[in-house]
Design an enzyme around this catalytic site. Structure first.
Site, PDB file in Angstrom:
ATOM      1  N   SER A 411      13.651  38.234 -29.320  1.00 28.54           N
ATOM      2  CA  SER A 411      14.379  39.378 -29.881  1.00 28.54           C
ATOM      3  C   SER A 411      13.983  39.630 -31.344  1.00 28.54           C
ATOM      4  O   SER A 411      14.518  40.530 -31.974  1.00 28.54           O
ATOM      5  CB  SER A 411      15.882  39.144 -29.789  1.00 28.54           C
ATOM      6  OG  SER A 411      16.183  37.819 -30.076  1.00 28.54           O
ATOM      7  N   HIS A 432      12.132  42.895 -24.420  1.00 23.02           N
ATOM      8  CA  HIS A 432      13.348  42.414 -25.083  1.00 23.02           C
ATOM      9  C   HIS A 432      14.572  42.961 -24.356  1.00 23.02           C
ATOM     10  O   HIS A 432      14.909  44.138 -24.479  1.00 23.02           O
ATOM     11  CB  HIS A 432      13.342  42.861 -26.559  1.00 23.02           C
ATOM     12  CG  HIS A 432      14.582  42.491 -27.308  1.00 23.02           C
ATOM     13  ND1 HIS A 432      15.006  43.205 -28.416  1.00 23.02           N
ATOM     14  CD2 HIS A 432      15.516  41.529 -27.094  1.00 23.02           C
ATOM     15  CE1 HIS A 432      16.141  42.666 -28.857  1.00 23.02           C
ATOM     16  NE2 HIS A 432      16.461  41.660 -28.064  1.00 23.02           N
ATOM     17  N   GLU A 444      13.735  46.925 -24.859  1.00 22.12           N
ATOM     18  CA  GLU A 444      12.747  47.226 -25.897  1.00 22.12           C
ATOM     19  C   GLU A 444      11.416  46.656 -25.406  1.00 22.12           C
ATOM     20  O   GLU A 444      11.282  45.440 -25.220  1.00 22.12           O
ATOM     21  CB  GLU A 444      13.141  46.565 -27.213  1.00 22.12           C
ATOM     22  CG  GLU A 444      13.774  47.470 -28.236  1.00 22.12           C
ATOM     23  CD  GLU A 444      14.048  46.761 -29.557  1.00 22.12           C
ATOM     24  OE1 GLU A 444      14.104  47.442 -30.599  1.00 22.12           O
ATOM     25  OE2 GLU A 444      14.197  45.518 -29.560  1.00 22.12           O
ATOM     26  N   ASN A 482      17.139  45.197 -33.871  1.00 16.95           N
ATOM     27  CA  ASN A 482      17.615  44.070 -34.691  1.00 16.95           C
ATOM     28  C   ASN A 482      17.214  44.219 -36.149  1.00 16.95           C
ATOM     29  O   ASN A 482      17.921  43.771 -37.052  1.00 16.95           O
ATOM     30  CB  ASN A 482      17.101  42.749 -34.109  1.00 16.95           C
ATOM     31  CG  ASN A 482      17.895  42.351 -32.881  1.00 16.95           C
ATOM     32  OD1 ASN A 482      18.994  42.856 -32.661  1.00 16.95           O
ATOM     33  ND2 ASN A 482      17.346  41.458 -32.079  1.00 16.95           N
TER      34      ASN A 482
END
Ligand code: T1G
Length: 693
Positions: A411, A432, A444, A482
């Site tokens: 991640s 992800h 992702e 993130n």
């Protein structure tokens, strides 16, 4: 006359066919053609019945969403339906694929409805921030009853043909040739002189609801209490209530008024933006037309929370999957969690027992990595540490067959560095998933410098097959989601020191429309996860770090930013935490003061929007819409605000630039300085939308 709608006759039955690929959306030309041909067939004495069908992959999947926001062109869908209802001859809708929205409303305006097996019927308008606007809120409950009508309209979820038949929504499921079946059905109607009862005139199925308005209101409240500021659910309830309190003509009029209000509103604009952005996010121009590898078998490395959830995705999609874990105990524990998840879903009636067994049967566990040799795709979901991942990829490189895709569920970490631990970096890509992986829709897809077009196309195609919303991003620490989240997390901690309490910050974001605020979210995910990550990166969080040092990891320890009574997930404020915040601020010489909801929202969102602009400028995300899709499907950004970049445009980039400059002055944080792209667009009086969706 329109090219998109044609008519032929089969004896005394007229067959009107709509052919407007890809989904037979009921655009202006289709409406013109339909109205013309229905009038002609109605007036033709040689014709005794009419069947309406569609060419291609589906019956009408709704009004043409691209026409919304433009000046309405007559005839409307309502006018076409009224013309059909005025017909003295039976009209039969012959449906296949996904008759949705205005398409199902068109069918509800017919006298009878037949469907092919596998058809999925629904009114998903609520997902576009609107309500059915061509009579769906009035005709559907009159056929299926208020309970089912309310569920279908407030959830927006389609139902399968069998369920539609049992509910009275359709009259017959046609095996084999659908149109021939519809013609035969029409002939039976004529031969048996069956009464032509319009859905709008059916009252029997509404009697129960009419007799108990309190029950209606109670059921409706279950939906509206979860609206989180969305207008459409509230409007849908008003329209449905009109079905049992007003004469049908007045109720239809009220539905239309509510529809027109919503379709012109910002919330629907935002949700339509997400509808199209979701479809764009998986499009990568330079690999258009590249064929994805066929994936018949999958493997997942690591039987932890993410590994188990990813394996369920494959099993749910009908793809056999092997789960590998180094330890037999860890493997057994992971597979137990998977089995328990399926059992819980089945117990809640969300999965039939035989389907559960079928899915469990597709998941195999092993401690032998060699077992993944013939997998077409391998997804690594081991501990989030570069060394561990490179070691695993090195071993996979020696085992997995040529041509297979080797993906990492990291991640944050550098996909290129992971790919360099193999001799086939072209086969490596990031996939992800978001926790819980079997629930969260976002994927992702991280394109590495060496990732081949075929590998990328395969990862996107697999994402779609797993029912995910793939968004393609580049390599950067934390990718897109993130990376932006980091800015919000830093700011959330800063707001605590400046005067807010966890419940103030969380309350501001839930008031904005998020399902949960940052501190309740951290308690759910486990504060220790973030703590380990920060320590590995040499980062700190003044309050969260201290909570972890005290063993307060969140829900799993019943204490984190909040307290949790045994067996509950309800956060309760904790004076001990509040004192810790006050003391920490004092130690740092930070004067605490009042912070309003709006200021808190701006402080949390504007820095991450600014980071989003940096991500765009660096090409880590290709389109602002990609970022919006990532935040809506991965981080709970309220869909009726359209995601952070769409929201930013609604606020105005000049305002955001100016606020950020003020934040930078206050906090001294370089990341608050307005980014180049934001500056440029604000100076030009433009928004992110000017960059293209
Ligand atoms: N209008 C315009 N374009 C549409 C469309 C629509 N209704 N539906 C799909 N498209 C485009 C889509 O953008 C994509 O374009 C291509 O078709 C294929 O779609 C009065 C007012 C039908 C289940 O909400 O849910 O009726 O990217 O990639 O995965 O009450 O599309 O190729 O350029 O999604 O097979 C209500 C919306 C409208 C259904 C097919 N109807 N569509 O899924 O293909 S409001 C909906 C879908 C309404 C009335 C109100 C799905 C699908 P492109 P796709 P798919």
């Amino acid at each position: 006359m329109s090219e998109l709608v044609s008519m032929r006759t089969d004896g005394d039955v007229a067959v009107i066919t709509i052919d407007n690929p890809p989904v037979n959306a009921m655009k202006y030309e289709v409406r013109v053609g339909l109205l013309d041909l229905v009038s002609r067939a109605t007036g033709d004495t040689a014709i005794s019945a009419i069947a309406i069908a569609c060419a291609g992959r589906t019956f009408v999947a709704g009004a043409d969403i691209t026409e919304f926001g433009k000046p309405p062109r007559q005839p409307t869908g309502v006018a076409v339906i009224e013309a059909m209802e005025a017909s003295p001859k039976p009209i039969i809708a012959a449906m296949h694929g996904t008759p949705l929205g205005g398409g199902l409303e068109l069918a509800l305006g017919c006298h009878f409805r037949v469907a092919a097996p596998g058809t999925r019927l629904g009114l998903p308008e609520i997902k576009l921030g609107i309500i059915p606007g061509a009579g769906g809120t009035q005709r559907l409950p009159r056929l299926v009853g208020m309970d089912k009508g309310m569920t279908m309209i407030l959830s927006g979820e389609p139902i399968p043909a069998r369920e539609a038949l049992d509910a009275g929504l359709i009259d017959e499921i046609v095996e084999g040739d659908l149109v021939a079946g519809a013609i035969a059905f029409a002939r039976r109607v004529v031969a048996e002189k069956r009464p032509l009862v319009l859905a709008r005139n059916r009252e029997d199925k509404l009697a129960a609801a009419r007799g108990d308005l309190a029950a209606f209101d109670a059921a409706a409240a279950n939906y509206t209490k979860r609206a989180r500021g969305q207008n459409a659910p509230v409007a849908a309830v008003e329209a449905l209530r009109a079905a049992i309190t007003l004469p049908v003509a007045d109720a239809l009029k009220r539905e239309r008024e509510l529809f027109l209000e919503l379709v012109a509103g910002d919330q629907s604009k935002a949700q339509r933006h997400i509808f199209f952005a979701e479809r764009e996010a998986a499009k990568v121009p330079d690999i258009a037309g590249v064929k994805a590898h066929d994936v018949k078998r999958a493997a997942v490395i690591g039987a932890g929370t993410m590994g188990g959830g990813i394996a369920m995705c494959f099993a749910n999609a009908g793809i056999p999957v092997t789960v590998v874990d180094t330890g037999a105990e860890a493997l057994a524990r992971g597979l137990d969690v998977v089995t328990r998840n399926y059992r819980n879903t089945a117990a809640r009636g969300g999965l039939a027992a035989d389907e559960m067994e079928a899915r469990l049967g597709r998941i195999a566990g092993t401690t032998d990595l060699a077992a993944v040799a013939d997998a077409d795709i391998v997804i690594e979901a081991v501990f989030e540490d570069m060394g561990v991942k490179q070691e695993v990829f090195g071993r996979l490189d020696r085992i997995v067959k040529p041509g297979a895709v080797i993906a990492s569920n990291t991640s944050y970490l550098d996909i290129d560095a992971i790919a360099r631990s193999t001799a086939r970096p072209q086969a490596v890509v990031g996939m992800h998933f978001f926790s819980p992986a079997n629930v969260m829709r976002l994927l992702e897809v991280v394109r590495g410098a060496a990732t081949s077009p075929e590998t990328l196309a395969t990862a996107i195609a697999v994402g779609r097959r797993l029912g995910k919303v793939p968004a393609v991003v580049g390599v950067s620490h934390g990718f897109v989601g993130n990376r932006m989240l980091r800015l919000r997390s830093v700011e959330a901690e800063r707001l605590l020191l400046e005067g807010a309490l966890p419940q103030d910050v969380d309350g501001a974001l839930t008031g904005f429309g998020f399902p949960m605020g940052p501190f309740a979210m951290s308690d759910l995910a486990g504060l220790d996860v973030g703590w380990r990550m920060r320590k590995a990166q040499g980062l700190t969080a003044p309050i969260a770090d201290q909570l972890c040092e005290r063993g307060r990891y969140g829900q799993k320890t019943a204490r984190g930013f909040y307290l949790y009574e045994p067996g509950t997930r309800t956060p309760k404020s904790d004076p001990e935490v509040e004192q810790l915040i006050v003391d920490t601020a004092a130690q740092r010489g930070i004067a605490r003061g009042a912070l309003g909801k709006d200021e808190i929202v701006e402080r949390l969102l504007f820095p991450m929007i600014n980071e989003g602009a940096r991500v765009l400028r660096e090409g880590i995300a290709r389109r602002p819409g990609d970022i919006d899709v990532i935040w809506v499907y991965g981080y709970g950004f309220p869909v009726h605000r359209g995601g952070p970049m769409h929201y930013a445009d609604s606020v105005g980039l000049a305002h955001i630039r100016d606020r950020l400059a003020a934040f930078a002055h206050k906090t001294g944080d370089d990341r608050h300085h307005p980014s180049l792209l934001l500056e440029e667009l604000a100076a030009a009086g433009k928004g992110f939308a000017s960059l293209g969706t």
